[in-house]
Design an enzyme around this catalytic site. Sequence first.
Site, PDB file in Angstrom:
ATOM      1  N   LYS A  71       8.823 -16.876 -10.943  1.00  0.00           N
ATOM      2  CA  LYS A  71       7.999 -15.581 -11.639  1.00  0.00           C
ATOM      3  C   LYS A  71       6.644 -16.194 -12.423  1.00  0.00           C
ATOM      4  O   LYS A  71       6.749 -17.096 -13.266  1.00  0.00           O
ATOM      5  CB  LYS A  71       8.587 -14.893 -12.363  1.00  0.00           C
ATOM      6  CG  LYS A  71       8.103 -13.577 -13.116  1.00  0.00           C
ATOM      7  CD  LYS A  71       8.922 -12.871 -13.923  1.00  0.00           C
ATOM      8  CE  LYS A  71       8.222 -11.823 -14.749  1.00  0.00           C
ATOM      9  NZ  LYS A  71       8.822 -10.983 -15.684  1.00  0.00           N
TER      10      LYS A  71
ATOM     11  N   ASN B  54       0.763  -1.138  -0.078  1.00  0.00           N
ATOM     12  CA  ASN B  54       0.033   0.012  -0.067  1.00  0.00           C
ATOM     13  C   ASN B  54       0.836   1.050   0.030  1.00  0.00           C
ATOM     14  O   ASN B  54       2.086   1.142  -0.184  1.00  0.00           O
ATOM     15  CB  ASN B  54      -0.909   0.010   1.120  1.00  0.00           C
ATOM     16  CG  ASN B  54      -0.187  -0.152   2.581  1.00  0.00           C
ATOM     17  OD1 ASN B  54       0.547   0.541   2.762  1.00  0.00           O
ATOM     18  ND2 ASN B  54      -0.358  -1.065   3.463  1.00  0.00           N
TER      19      ASN B  54
ATOM     20  N   LYS C 272     -14.080  -0.107  14.933  1.00  0.00           N
ATOM     21  CA  LYS C 272     -12.648  -0.492  15.031  1.00  0.00           C
ATOM     22  C   LYS C 272     -12.362  -0.673  16.626  1.00  0.00           C
ATOM     23  O   LYS C 272     -11.750  -1.457  17.055  1.00  0.00           O
ATOM     24  CB  LYS C 272     -11.632  -0.023  14.183  1.00  0.00           C
ATOM     25  CG  LYS C 272     -10.501  -0.416  14.162  1.00  0.00           C
ATOM     26  CD  LYS C 272      -9.376   0.090  13.013  1.00  0.00           C
ATOM     27  CE  LYS C 272      -8.189  -0.711  12.758  1.00  0.00           C
ATOM     28  NZ  LYS C 272      -7.494  -0.027  11.813  1.00  0.00           N
TER      29      LYS C 272
ATOM     30  N   PHE D  36      -5.019   2.850  14.665  1.00  0.00           N
ATOM     31  CA  PHE D  36      -5.175   3.961  13.810  1.00  0.00           C
ATOM     32  C   PHE D  36      -6.336   3.437  12.709  1.00  0.00           C
ATOM     33  O   PHE D  36      -6.281   2.368  12.280  1.00  0.00           O
ATOM     34  CB  PHE D  36      -3.911   4.327  12.866  1.00  0.00           C
ATOM     35  CG  PHE D  36      -3.092   5.106  13.456  1.00  0.00           C
ATOM     36  CD1 PHE D  36      -2.730   6.381  13.023  1.00  0.00           C
ATOM     37  CD2 PHE D  36      -2.341   5.118  14.399  1.00  0.00           C
ATOM     38  CE1 PHE D  36      -2.044   7.774  13.442  1.00  0.00           C
ATOM     39  CE2 PHE D  36      -1.391   6.053  15.420  1.00  0.00           C
ATOM     40  CZ  PHE D  36      -1.507   7.329  14.682  1.00  0.00           C
TER      41      PHE D  36
ATOM     42  N   PRO E  79      -3.151 -12.199   9.422  1.00  0.00           N
ATOM     43  CA  PRO E  79      -3.229 -12.188  10.752  1.00  0.00           C
ATOM     44  C   PRO E  79      -3.785 -10.733  11.155  1.00  0.00           C
ATOM     45  O   PRO E  79      -3.165  -9.914  10.607  1.00  0.00           O
ATOM     46  CB  PRO E  79      -1.983 -12.691  11.212  1.00  0.00           C
ATOM     47  CG  PRO E  79      -1.364 -13.583  10.239  1.00  0.00           C
ATOM     48  CD  PRO E  79      -1.839 -12.851   8.883  1.00  0.00           C
ATOM     49  N   ASP E  80      -4.803 -10.461  12.204  1.00  0.00           N
ATOM     50  CA  ASP E  80      -5.092  -9.155  12.382  1.00  0.00           C
ATOM     51  C   ASP E  80      -4.325  -8.903  13.695  1.00  0.00           C
ATOM     52  O   ASP E  80      -4.774  -9.321  14.870  1.00  0.00           O
ATOM     53  CB  ASP E  80      -6.639  -9.257  12.921  1.00  0.00           C
ATOM     54  CG  ASP E  80      -7.188  -7.871  13.138  1.00  0.00           C
ATOM     55  OD1 ASP E  80      -6.551  -7.068  13.518  1.00  0.00           O
ATOM     56  OD2 ASP E  80      -8.383  -7.846  12.791  1.00  0.00           O
ATOM     57  N   ILE E  81      -3.162  -8.131  13.414  1.00  0.00           N
ATOM     58  CA  ILE E  81      -2.311  -8.024  14.511  1.00  0.00           C
ATOM     59  C   ILE E  81      -2.920  -6.821  15.689  1.00  0.00           C
ATOM     60  O   ILE E  81      -2.719  -7.266  16.807  1.00  0.00           O
ATOM     61  CB  ILE E  81      -1.047  -7.219  14.270  1.00  0.00           C
ATOM     62  CG1 ILE E  81      -0.396  -8.119  13.058  1.00  0.00           C
ATOM     63  CG2 ILE E  81      -0.187  -6.832  15.165  1.00  0.00           C
ATOM     64  CD1 ILE E  81       0.642  -7.269  12.156  1.00  0.00           C
ATOM     65  N   LEU E  82      -3.885  -6.172  15.281  1.00  0.00           N
ATOM     66  CA  LEU E  82      -4.285  -5.157  16.469  1.00  0.00           C
ATOM     67  C   LEU E  82      -5.321  -6.105  17.215  1.00  0.00           C
ATOM     68  O   LEU E  82      -5.545  -5.724  18.368  1.00  0.00           O
ATOM     69  CB  LEU E  82      -4.908  -3.889  15.663  1.00  0.00           C
ATOM     70  CG  LEU E  82      -5.391  -2.991  16.566  1.00  0.00           C
ATOM     71  CD1 LEU E  82      -4.104  -2.321  17.365  1.00  0.00           C
ATOM     72  CD2 LEU E  82      -5.967  -1.650  15.811  1.00  0.00           C
TER      73      LEU E  82
END
Length: 411
Positions: free
Chosen positions: A294, A215, A342, A328, A310-313
């Site tokens: 490739k 991103n 959230k 955030f 994985p959802d770290i937060l």
Amino acid sequence: MLPLTGKQIVLGVSGGIAAYKAAALTSKLTQAGALVRVIMTQNAAKFVQPLTFQALSHGPVYTDIFEEPEPSVISHIDLADKADLVLIAPATANVIGKMANGIADDMLTTTVLATKAPVMLAPAMNVNMYHHPAVAQNLQKLTDFGYRFIEPGEGLLACGWVGKGRLAEPEEIVEAVIRFFAEQTREKQDLKGKRVLVTAGPTREKIDPVRYITNHASGKMGYAIAEAAQARGADVVLVSGPTHLPPPARVKLVPVESVQEMYDAVMAELPISDIVIKSAAVSDYRPKVVHEHKMKKGEGPLVLELDKAPDILKEVGQRKEKQFVVGFAAETQDVLQHAKGKLDRKNLDMIVANDVSLEGAGMGSDTNIVTLLTREGEQVALDKLSKREVADKLLDAILLKLDHQPLPEKL
């Protein structure tokens, strides 16, 4: 009282076209109350006459190490000893290289090597020079020495190239200097004894050996938070995805690339952390299969199957015990609504909501526009500020909540 009253600043001007901006900088520093003493390199004096700086600073301008206007002192030692700050603007690739390697062959570099004062640099050069590995290496060495930097801007350069390398505007530099002295004069280091874990930057999820999903996150917000927390006495660990930013001085940097690597690093640090601030923009999905070789282009469309990452937060929110956890929420619509969801869903203590579609608040910008929301339902909006200023206000808010105090309407 003016914000820089009583501060003696040695302003080093090196030889680049941006030297003309240093004249306005001298004026603005003087207007802010500083006693400015200017040192110019011989090359700088070919762009702007020393007399200009003499008139604006109301003091002598030093250009030659062998000229000693006051026989009772050695000029470069006297300047080095009396300085509260050595500010070099513009700092060319040449002078950066000299300082990084301990070369002292003129009035400016000799003074820098002799001073015990903090040193701040505002680089300015061609974009290709700025990104050259030698310059990057020298900037890293100076960062390790504890030098501070005011990042150059992006745009059309005097050489005709477009990119990063333009000297920060005099107003931005003065703001950074004022902020620096404000940090130095804090009555106490209010985060001393606290261990702060910060995540920053993007993650990269490999598709094959040459492609990945990522991103636009630059890491600037997280790096500003880490720097601000360290300045306030905290023991800081910065878990960072790939960025082009120099790591803050005296901060433990844990470089990672993938979501899994960031997850592992965060979980390892979580038990010994007091405050967790997760500003990294982590991939929500990752390729189900990572190809060993490739992928070759086919005739038809390509379907890439993704799995949930994985959802770290969320995991931090579930595992937390004594930790104060801040997340955030970077959104483009229904910002506060999504942020509140959230906050509750991931069991956070505070969330920083920002609309990344706003001018001055997007990923990669040097400023941010955010709203702080707490579990108690408090909501504090901050105007557009530099990311370092946002970082300090966020830390102010965290300390208030740790002390079980309500947030004021305006921080």
